[in-house]
Structures are given as structure tokens and as C-alpha cells.
Enzyme design. Structure first.
Site, PDB file in Angstrom:
ATOM      1  N   ASP A 263       0.815  -1.180   0.114  1.00 19.20           N
ATOM      2  CA  ASP A 263      -0.006  -0.091  -0.045  1.00 19.20           C
ATOM      3  C   ASP A 263       0.760   1.227   0.103  1.00 19.20           C
ATOM      4  O   ASP A 263       0.548   2.346   0.002  1.00 19.20           O
ATOM      5  CB  ASP A 263      -0.935  -0.071   1.243  1.00 19.20           C
ATOM      6  CG  ASP A 263      -0.238  -0.023   2.624  1.00 19.20           C
ATOM      7  OD1 ASP A 263       1.105  -0.127   2.380  1.00 19.20           O
ATOM      8  OD2 ASP A 263      -0.789   0.214   3.601  1.00 19.20           O
ATOM      9  N   ASN A 300       8.443  13.881  -7.227  1.00 17.94           N
ATOM     10  CA  ASN A 300       8.889  14.854  -6.099  1.00 17.94           C
ATOM     11  C   ASN A 300      10.086  15.055  -6.292  1.00 17.94           C
ATOM     12  O   ASN A 300      10.902  15.645  -5.410  1.00 17.94           O
ATOM     13  CB  ASN A 300       8.711  13.995  -4.689  1.00 17.94           C
ATOM     14  CG  ASN A 300       9.759  12.844  -4.959  1.00 17.94           C
ATOM     15  OD1 ASN A 300      10.242  12.462  -5.620  1.00 17.94           O
ATOM     16  ND2 ASN A 300       9.781  12.664  -3.420  1.00 17.94           N
ATOM     17  N   HIS A 425      32.210 -18.260 -25.283  1.00 14.30           N
ATOM     18  CA  HIS A 425      32.404 -19.139 -26.236  1.00 14.30           C
ATOM     19  C   HIS A 425      32.938 -18.631 -27.572  1.00 14.30           C
ATOM     20  O   HIS A 425      33.229 -19.247 -28.568  1.00 14.30           O
ATOM     21  CB  HIS A 425      31.127 -19.917 -26.528  1.00 14.30           C
ATOM     22  CG  HIS A 425      30.106 -19.150 -27.622  1.00 14.30           C
ATOM     23  ND1 HIS A 425      29.004 -18.728 -26.971  1.00 14.30           N
ATOM     24  CD2 HIS A 425      29.917 -18.898 -28.795  1.00 14.30           C
ATOM     25  CE1 HIS A 425      28.173 -18.216 -27.840  1.00 14.30           C
ATOM     26  NE2 HIS A 425      28.952 -18.342 -28.942  1.00 14.30           N
ATOM     27  N   ASP A 473      28.512 -17.946 -19.902  1.00  8.47           N
ATOM     28  CA  ASP A 473      28.936 -17.656 -21.121  1.00  8.47           C
ATOM     29  C   ASP A 473      29.197 -16.307 -21.178  1.00  8.47           C
ATOM     30  O   ASP A 473      28.598 -15.419 -21.926  1.00  8.47           O
ATOM     31  CB  ASP A 473      27.732 -18.121 -22.153  1.00  8.47           C
ATOM     32  CG  ASP A 473      28.293 -18.155 -23.603  1.00  8.47           C
ATOM     33  OD1 ASP A 473      29.733 -17.903 -23.770  1.00  8.47           O
ATOM     34  OD2 ASP A 473      27.595 -18.333 -24.740  1.00  8.47           O
ATOM     35  N   SER A 569      27.407 -13.831 -32.177  1.00  5.46           N
ATOM     36  CA  SER A 569      27.529 -14.238 -30.692  1.00  5.46           C
ATOM     37  C   SER A 569      28.216 -13.286 -29.837  1.00  5.46           C
ATOM     38  O   SER A 569      28.927 -12.534 -30.423  1.00  5.46           O
ATOM     39  CB  SER A 569      28.293 -15.753 -30.413  1.00  5.46           C
ATOM     40  OG  SER A 569      27.203 -16.535 -30.742  1.00  5.46           O
TER      41      SER A 569
END
Ligand SMILES: *[C@@H]1O[C@H](CO)[C@@H](O)[C@H](O)[C@H]1NC(C)=O
Ligand SMILES: *[C@@H]1O[C@H](CO)[C@@H](O)[C@H](O)[C@H]1NC(C)=O
Ligand SMILES: *[C@@H]1O[C@H](CO)[C@@H](O)[C@H](O)[C@H]1NC(C)=O
Ligand SMILES: *[C@@H]1O[C@H](CO)[C@@H](O)[C@H](O)[C@H]1NC(C)=O
Ligand SMILES: *[C@@H]1O[C@H](CO)[C@@H](O)[C@H](O)[C@H]1NC(C)=O
Length: 627
Positions: A263, A300, A425, A473, A569
Site C-alpha cells: 500500500d 517529487n 564461447h 557464457d 554471438s
């Protein structure tokens, strides 16, 4: 249905690294759709994300919230800075140990390291007396009407009920030695009749919630004609805990009624009731990171959501804010007179203590900043390009190409200094001197004039990289500095920001992949291309037992038709936040059959490696907040 062409970029480092998956390296026409899993409707009952609660996030979890200026984020937790790491600029403050500190930050950092000493007053220590809080007329020791004696004031005063909320009640209880804060903002007490008649003068108090003593909050004196209600509090003690049915358990052990979670109000005292939310009630504001903040913190002037969107689109509410500040502005004699609710009631407000919340914000603005993820403004107006289209100079200033002897095999991402991020890799440490890093490259057949080619100093591959599962990786490349230079300099490259929290972006966010991916029919592409993809949740359904959620992210397109091509890659999956700051969210890692279309692409989840990266490149290079 809209058809979007997207280049999926999964070039395996070499043909051999693709084998063992399927062995095929051809383009496939996509026929299947990725269904985006839809989130369940948010209702009152399921505002709380139960799975998230297992992480036990608190106000010190920097993957969810910003740390205080006297803290820094280490391994996901806000930890105390050493005082000398505070900005020097400021005015002295006095602490309860009788010592003056050069700034508020120095005092708070010292207190953070040695809890017990607390803030006393703004300014050097004087003999004006101490600060005290007491509870009065209560029927238990942990509750009663709050009385405060301010530094420099000779009498104790009551606090007006109209300024009293859970935030202030928690701070009062912390101050009184109840570490879990308040149970209720009102206590049972015996209310002397003459006190009721006498209370025409009381203190108004405003706290932010992180304070450890009420002395840090801002006090003013309020005088009205006629009596007013006074603030009381019942502090939390384990035996006062009335265990509501199905309570919400705070990380600090306190129980609160479940309807007080999510809340925007920090009922727990450690904020743990506001950090795992799927929605927010009572008009509080939901940050994309799943945090509810009070509505008054939106627009604000201070960013509260780590994702930044609470300070976006604020023009409209700006007027309201100005209005609010004039209300608390004092006239020349330091008094503010307003006609309160009843015009005949004269109200006077006199500010009594320094505004340390404003001081905190000022200190925050002095912290070192890094510059990343913001492109230079583009001068020419261009039509929006749909995915899979050629990039132009300056579109991806963090994109680099890694050239191994004569071929460009992989992409990489510039993250600042001399450092490039890529996939493990893609590179081998032993081959470091064979690699070249090409920055600002668009077309590698006709290299543009801005291209700078750098040699490589060293390659760091993640020590837990697994070439079978593609876990971890990730690798770093340090470029060689030029002779006689202290820094790596690339006039046209801009680093992408490194994400420090897995909550900065969410499934369904649209992000961008880029690289020199191969075209249809395995044709080579010489020019940098890009495409839009959506982050997807739960990719275990596409890759059972092969998708590791903590370490990998997956992304694809939602509406089906994809033209899949092979690409680079090691290249970037970048996402842009609400403030237009670009983060490297993923590193192109793998995909079924190097881009079989019904399988989304898998990327190394960079946020999971923030500490690994900062260990190697230095925290100051990539920490945007609280170095
Ligand atoms: C209220 O005021 C009366 C008269 O000024 C005084 O005698 C009495 O002690 C006061 N009560 C409290 C609780 O301050
Ligand atoms: C604290 O006091 C100094 C004077 O000692 C003043 O210059 C400074 O503005 C005060 N700070 C705040 C936040 O009021
Ligand atoms: C890689 O992961 C597989 C499957 O978990 C495991 O069997 C293998 O030992 C791992 N290899 C390395 C080098 O860690
Ligand atoms: C994720 O997918 C797996 C496999 O399809 C399924 O068993 C699991 O329930 C899903 N989890 C979520 C959170 O959707
Ligand atoms: C972000 O960029 C978009 C498109 O360039 C612009 O419309 C928007 O206003 C920007 N948002 C912010 C917060 O700067």
C-alpha cells in the site's frame, strides 16, 4: 496480423561449436508462434508476489531499492561506507556521542558502522541540551502519548496527531529501542482531561522512514485556537503481536495485517511489505521492479524506483508540487499563518529543526556519477526502422566487432574504460594477441572513417563457463592502451550501462539485438543490423532442463513471423529504461540449431554478473549509484 521481420543473431563461434545441437546451419521459415504467457489478473488478494518473498528483501536490498548516500551496494546488499568515502562538501552535524562530524553523511556512515551513536542536531555540538522522546499515560511501557524535547528547547512538547503516521511512529519506536518499529500509530492511554483542554500547541513532525531517531525528522511548532488531538504510538514487542488472521510476516519478524502490504506505506519498518508487489493499493505507485512507493514520492524530484519511471512525465504534477512547497514556506518572521479548515481558527507554524531530508538529497547529488547508455542526440530526423534493418553510424555506439585473424566472428559490447563484454564461447585467453576490437564499425567491407581498431591486452573468461550447457557464457576483453596514454579513448563509442539488478527489466519489455548476423540462406552480412525482440518469461517450456533462469534470459518476438538468420554471438541485447538509458541486458549466447525460429534466443543474463564484472574492471567504472 502485423508481420515483423527480425534478424535473430545466433552465429556459433565456429561450426564445431554448433554441432552437437543439431548440426544444421540453415535458415528456417517460421511457422509457429511464441505465445506470451499472460499474467494473472491482479486482485486485492494477490497483490503480493509470494515467490519473491522468499528472497527476504528489505530496505537494504539494492536489487530493489537505492542505497542511502552513506551506503554502497555490495553483493546485493547496502553496506556501510567508510566516512572518508562521503562527499566532503557540507556543514557539520552533532552526534549523540558529543562529537561533531564534517557532514551528515559522515555522521550517518559512522553510525552505520557503529549503531548506537545517533544524529543529534544540525550544526556543531553545543551545550544546548539533548534530545529525548518519551511515551506517557500509556497502559503498557511500549505505548502512550509521545512527548519530545528538542535540542535548544527547554520544555518537552506533544506531537500533533494530524502529522503522525506509520513512518513517524516507526522512527519513534526505533528511537525508543524497539527495533521492529511500531505496531500501531495509536496507543491506548489514560488521557488527562486538563491535557485535552491545554493542548493548543504541539509539534508537527515529518520523517522519511530511514531515520534512526526522531531528531533526524523535521519539526515545526503548530499553534491553534482550541485543542487538538495528540499523537500516540504502540511500539512492537513480540508479546503485543496480536497475530491477525493470515498475517503478513515482515522480514524483521513483525506481523502486520495482510491488507497493509503493498500500500506504499512501510508498515514493517524494514520496507519488506512493499518490495514484492504485483500491484499497489490506496493509490500508491507501482515501480516496474515490483515495489510500491507512496504516491507523494511520484514526481517529487527524486528517483525512487530503480527503474526510474516515477519521475517521468511529471510536467502536469509540477504545478501541484510548487503549490505544496509554498504552503510550508515561512514568512519573514519565521511564522506561517494560514486560515485553517475553519477561517476563524488562527494557525501558526514555526519551523524548529533543519530539514535533513533535503540535506540527504543534496549529498546524493554530490555522489560520483558515470556516464553510460545515453546516445548523442541525433540531428537528422529518421523514420522509425522496423527490426532487421541496417543500422547507421551512432545508432549502437557500444557495439564492437571482434576480429579473429581475418574474420569477424563475434560481437561485443563496450562497457567503459578499456573494457568489452562478450560471450565466453567467442574467445580464448591464449589467443588474446590474435584479436582486434573494431569500434564504431558499420560495414566491414567498406569500413567507415570513424572506425578505430584496438589490440587486445588480455581476455578473461568466466571461471565457471561450461561449454556443454553454456552456463556462465561471459567474458571480458581488456583492450591495449595506446603508447603514452593512460586511458582507452574512442571518440565515437559510448559505453552501455551494466545492470546491477535483475529487476530493471521485465518479461514483455521490448529490447534490441544487433550484430553482423548472417542473412537468409547463410549469406554473409557485411553491415550492422538490428532487430526488436521481447523478453520472455519462463523459457524452460522451450528448453526443458537447459534454461537456467538465474543466469540466462530469453527473448523472441510475440507475433509469430520471424525471419531467422545467423548472427553474431557475443553481441548485445540492450534494453532502454524509462529515462532513455540503455543497459546491456544480455549477451547473445545460444539458440536451438543456431536460430531455429520456433525457439527463442538465449542470452547471458548480465545483471547476474555485475559483481563478477566489477571485480575485474573496478567498481567505479560501472557502478551508477553509490560507488
Ligand atoms: C493545564 O493547564 C493548567 C492551567 O494552566 C495547569 O494547571 C495544568 O497543570 C495543565 N495540565 C497539563 C497536563 O499540562
Ligand atoms: C545546518 O546548519 C548550517 C549552519 O551551521 C546551515 O548552513 C545549513 O543550511 C543547515 N542545514 C540544513 C539542512 O538546514
Ligand atoms: C558442464 O555441465 C554438465 C551438466 O551439468 C556437467 O556434467 C559438466 O561436468 C560441466 N562441465 C564443466 C566443465 O563444468
Ligand atoms: C514454466 O514452464 C514449465 C514447463 O512448461 C512449467 O512446468 C512451469 O509451470 C512454468 N512455470 C511458470 C511460472 O509459468
Ligand atoms: C525518450 O525517448 C523518446 C523517443 O526518442 C522520447 O519520446 C521520450 O520523451 C524520451 N523520454 C525521456 C524521459 O527522456
Amino acid at each position: 496480423m502485423k508481420r515483423v521481420h527480425v534478424v535473430l543473431l545466433f552465429l556459433c563461434f565456429s561450426l564445431s561449436s554448433c554441432e552437437g545441437r543439431d548440426g544444421k546451419h540453415r535458415k528456417n521459415q517460421l511457422t509457429k508462434k511464441h505465445e506470451l504467457p499472460s499474467a494473472p489478473a491482479v486482485t486485492q488478494e494477490n497483490l503480493v508476489d509470494e515467490k519473491c518473498l522468499l528472497n527476504k528483501f528489505t530496505h537494504r536490498s539494492c536489487s530493489k531499492v537505492f542505497c542511502q548516500p552513506w551506503e554502497r551496494c555490495v553483493d546485493g546488499t547496502c553496506t556501510c561506507k567508510l566516512p572518508y568515502q562521503c562527499p566532503k562538501n557540507g556543514t557539520p552535524v552533532c552526534s549523540t556521542n558529543g562529537r561533531s562530524y564534517p557532514t551528515y553523511c559522515h555522521q550517518k556512515s559512522f553510525e552505520c558502522l557503529r549503531p548506537g551513536t545517533k544524529f543529534l542536531n544540525n550544526g556543531t555540538c553545543t551545550t544546548k541540551g539533548g534530545f529525548s522522546v518519551t511515551l506517557n499515560y500509556g497502559n503498557v511501557d511500549s505505548g502512550g502519548i509521545v512527548k519530545v524535547k528538542l535540542v535548544g528547547q527547554d520544555k518537552e512538547m506533544f506531537i500533533c496527531k494530524n502529522s503522525w503516521g506509520m513512518v513517524e511512529a516507526n522512527v519513534a519506536c526505533f528511537d525508543l529501542g524497539f527495533p521492529q518499529g511500531a505496531l500501531h500509530t495509536q496507543a491506548r492511554f489514560y488521557y488527562p482531561e486538563d491535557l485535552r483542554m491545554n493542548s493548543t500547541e504541539c509539534l508537527q513532525v515529518h520523517c522519511r522512514g530511514f531515520e534512526t531517531t526522531l531528531a533526524e525528522c523535521t519539526f515545526s511548532k503548530r499553534r491553534v485556537l482550541g485543542y487538538q488531538d495528540l499523537a500516540s504510538v504502540l511500539c512492537y514487542t513480540p508479546d503485543a503481536d496480536l497475530l491477525p488472521r493470515e498475517p503478513f510476516q515482515c522480514v524483521n519478524g513483525k506481523h502486520i495485517p495482510p491488507e497493509r502490504a503493498c500500500d506504499g506505506v512501510n508498515d514493517c519498518g524494514d520496507q519488506s511489505d512493499e518490495l514484492c508487489c504485483k500491484g499497489c493499493q490506496h493509490g500508491s505507485f507501482l515501480c516496474k521492479s515490483g515495489v510500491c512507493i507512496p504516491n507523494q514520492h511520484k514526481c517529487n524530484g527524486e528517483v525512487d524506483c530503480i527503474t526510474g519511471e516515477d519521475e517521468v512525465g511529471c510536467e502536469e504534477s509540477h504545478d501541484r508540487r510548487i503549490h505544496a512547497t509554498t504552503r510550508s514556506r515561512t514568512s519573514q518572521d519565521g511564522l506561517l499563518r494560514t486560515g485553517a479548515a475553519h477561517p476563524e481558527v488562527q494557525e501558526e507554524i514555526e519551523i524548529l529543526t533543519a530539514d535533513m531530508d533535503t540535506e540527504r538529497k543534496r549529498i546524493k547529488s554530490l555522489l560520483p556519477k558515470i556516464s553510460c547508455g545515453v546516445k548523442r542526440p541525433v540531428h537528422t530526423r529518421r523514420k522509425r526502422i522496423v527490426g532487421g534493418k541496417p543500422a547507421q553510424a551512432g545508432d549502437f555506439p557500444w557495439q564492437v566487432a571482434i576480429k579473429d585473424e581475418n574474420k569477424i566472428n563475434c560481437g561485443g559490447i563496450y562497457i567503459g574504460g578499456c573494457w568489452v563484454l562478450t560471450a565466453a564461447h567467442c574467445v580464448r585467453p591464449s589467443k588474446a594477441h590474435h584479436y582486434q576490437i573494431w569500434t564504431s564499425l558499420i560495414d566491414w567491407i567498406k569500413p567507415n572513417s570513424e572506425v578505430i581498431v584496438e589490440r587486445v591486452e588480455r581476455v578473461i573468461v568466466h571461471e565457471a563457463y561450461n561449454g556443454t550447457t553454456y552456463q556462465n557464457d561471459i567474458a571480458l576483453i581488456e583492450m591495449k592502451k595506446h603508447f603514452n596514454q593512460k586511458e582507452c579513448m574512442f571518440s565515437n563509442s559510448i559505453p552501455a550501462c551494466v545492470p546491477w539488478s535483475p529487476f530493471l527489466f521485465q518479461p514483455k519489455d521490448t529490447c534490441i539485438i544487433s550484430g553482423w548476423g548472417r542473412e537468409k540462406g547463410n549469406q554473409k552480412v557485411y553491415s550492422l543490423r538490428w532487430g526488436e525482440v521481447n523478453l520472455l518469461s519462463n523459457c524452460s517450456q522451450f528448453y526443458p532442463n537447459r534454461f537456467y533462469e538465474k543466469e540466462m534470459v530469453c527473448a523472441g518476438t510475440a507475433d509469430g513471423s520471424i525471419d531467422a538468420c545467423k548472427g553474431d554471438s557475443g553481441g548485445p541485447l540492450v534494453c532502454v529504461n524509462a529515462n532513455n538509458v540503455t543497459y546491456v541486458w544480455g549477451i547473445v549466447s545460444w539458440g536451438e540449431n543456431c536460430g531455429q525460429p520456433e525457439f527463442p534466443g538465449i542470452y547471458t543474463k548480465v545483471a547476474n554478473y555485475f559483481d563478477w564484472i566489477s571485480y575485474h574492471v573496478g567498481r567505479a567504472l560501472i557502478s551508477q549509484y553509490n560507488v
